[in-house]
Write a protein that holds these residues in place. Structure first.
Motif, PDB file in Angstrom:
ATOM      1  N   LYS A 226       1.322   1.759   7.556  1.00 32.36           N
ATOM      2  CA  LYS A 226       0.826   2.052   6.208  1.00 32.36           C
ATOM      3  C   LYS A 226      -0.024   3.325   6.196  1.00 32.36           C
ATOM      4  CE  LYS A 226       0.840  -2.666   4.349  1.00 32.36           C
ATOM      5  NZ  LYS A 226       0.010  -3.810   3.896  1.00 32.36           N
ATOM      6  N   LYS A 227      -0.853   3.496   7.223  1.00 33.84           N
ATOM      7  CA  LYS A 227      -1.697   4.691   7.299  1.00 33.84           C
ATOM      8  C   LYS A 227      -0.843   5.953   7.450  1.00 33.84           C
ATOM      9  CE  LYS A 227      -5.890   2.579   9.237  1.00 33.84           C
ATOM     10  NZ  LYS A 227      -6.806   2.535  10.416  1.00 33.84           N
TER      11      LYS A 227
ATOM     12  N   ALA B 244       0.946   6.665   4.207  1.00 31.69           N
ATOM     13  CA  ALA B 244      -0.027   7.156   3.225  1.00 31.69           C
ATOM     14  C   ALA B 244      -0.333   8.634   3.481  1.00 31.69           C
ATOM     15  CB  ALA B 244      -1.303   6.327   3.299  1.00 31.69           C
TER      16      ALA B 244
ATOM     17  N   ASP C 210       0.820  -1.215   0.000  1.00 31.38           N
ATOM     18  CA  ASP C 210       0.000   0.000   0.000  1.00 31.38           C
ATOM     19  C   ASP C 210       0.855   1.267   0.000  1.00 31.38           C
ATOM     20  OD1 ASP C 210      -2.354  -1.490   0.048  1.00 31.38           O
ATOM     21  OD2 ASP C 210      -2.407  -1.548   2.236  1.00 31.38           O
ATOM     22  N   VAL C 211       1.832   1.295  -0.881  1.00 32.05           N
ATOM     23  CA  VAL C 211       2.700   2.469  -1.007  1.00 32.05           C
ATOM     24  C   VAL C 211       2.591   3.016  -2.428  1.00 32.05           C
ATOM     25  CG1 VAL C 211       4.332   1.782   0.784  1.00 32.05           C
ATOM     26  CG2 VAL C 211       4.673   0.964  -1.561  1.00 32.05           C
ATOM     27  N   SER C 212       3.024   4.258  -2.603  1.00 37.00           N
ATOM     28  CA  SER C 212       2.972   4.860  -3.933  1.00 37.00           C
ATOM     29  C   SER C 212       4.251   4.645  -4.710  1.00 37.00           C
ATOM     30  CB  SER C 212       2.689   6.366  -3.823  1.00 37.00           C
ATOM     31  OG  SER C 212       3.688   7.014  -3.041  1.00 37.00           O
TER      32      SER C 212
END
Length: 333
Positions: free
Chosen positions: A202-203, A206, A169-171
């Motif tokens: 992850k939050k 993000a 969940d990373v860019s």
């Protein structure tokens, strides 16, 4: 050009714990060597890389150990039965003419990172890193990929940029370092921030994009308890990120010629496989790996060192990676 870079210690460990105990007549343990070579040949058959390099750790402490006494402190020493096989694995690689690298003061991770990065800069079409270690996801680029071998019902996975970003969940893949800086790494004993797990990490990434930005904008964290945790452990998070960062500047001189496979030492390999009693493996090694029809195979008599060709390949056909070997044998890789 296609390069495969292998995490040697991980592959040897996988072989040692995955293959039942085997010993030669003199009591020498051999299961790790046997399993490692079988996996190596399978990787060669599946990917057909132009070049292969196997990277190993050394016993000497690295810059991470010097920076943090607790780094990997909980790990048990390498079993004697495995340690005894490491020189045999390296001797087999040397006999096969396959490049291997190890640098004092740096882990194999850093050697792999440096080599992969240099190969990308040199214009290689693809680099595949073979390792089960999630840390390597930080190195993935459009050119550099990560291959994790499956176990049991878990399938093999080849991870590119898309797969890494979806999984974590990373860019971008470099943010994997930031995640590890926050949630830590129990395997390497990297502390991270106490009480912050994968989901929370992850939050935060993000929201802020990096550990540094999170520390700078800590007041924007809405949860009171989490905000205080981050504030109290900001330096530890930054330090953990440093420990988790795979270096791209290990002191190795990138030389494409050094990666080129040398002519195998057939006599040396014969001696090794006779000593370890690898009769079936010897037959496989002294067979053109591109020939699928067993009737065309070169048979190897481990005791007498004799070889014969049952059938020849059609004129003009060369095997994968074959350049024509000595003593009538094909080039093994």
């Amino acid at each position: 050009m296609h390069l495969m870079v292998i995490d040697g210690n991980s592959l040897v460990n996988r072989a040692f714990y995955g293959v039942r105990p085997l010993t030669a007549a003199d009591g020498t343990p051999t299961n790790a060597v046997y399993g490692f070579l079988n996996m190596l040949f399978k990787l060669r058959e599946d990917f057909s890389p132009d070049e292969i390099c196997v990277c190993f750790d050394l016993k000497a402490k690295t810059f991470r150990h010097k920076a943090y006494e607790g780094y990997k402190a909980q790990r048990k020493p390498m079993p004697e039965e495995l340690a005894a096989q490491m020189p045999l694995v390296k001797a087999a690689l040397d006999g096969l003419g396959i490049c291997r690298m190890e640098v004092e003061g740096f882990e194999a991770d850093d050697v792999i990172g440096t080599l992969s990065h240099a190969a990308e800069l040199a214009g290689f079409d693809e680099v595949v890193m073979v390792t089960p270690d999630k840390d390597f996801a930080q190195l993935v680029t459009p050119t550099v990929k990560m291959y994790r071998q499956g176990r049991g019902k878990t399938p093999d996975v080849l991870m590119g940029v898309k797969e890494v970003c979806e999984k974590y969940d990373v860019s971008n893949c470099r943010q994997v370092i930031d995640l590890l800086g926050l949630w830590g790494d129990a395997i390497d004993n990297i502390p991270g921030i106490p009480g912050v797990g994968e989901k929370t990490a992850k939050k935060l990434i993000a929201q802020f994009g990096s550990v540094e930005e999170m520390v700078r904008r800590v007041d924007e964290i809405k949860n009171d308890r989490l905000r205080e945790k981050v504030r109290e452990n900001a330096e530890q998070a930054l330090f953990s990120k440093m420990l988790a960062t795979i270096r791209l500047d290990a002191p190795i001189a990138f030389d494409e010629q050094a990666l080129v496979r040398e002519e195998p030492d057939y006599e040396g390999l014969r001696a090794i496989f006779d000593e370890l009693e690898f009769r079936q493996l010897a037959r496989r090694i002294f067979t053109d790996l591109s020939v699928k029809d067993p009737r065309k195979a070169i048979e190897w008599n481990a005791a007498g060192g004799q070889q014969k060709m049952e059938r020849r390949r059609p004129a003009g056909k060369m095997g994968i990676g074959e350049k024509g070997g000595q003593n009538g044998l094909p080039t093994l890789f």
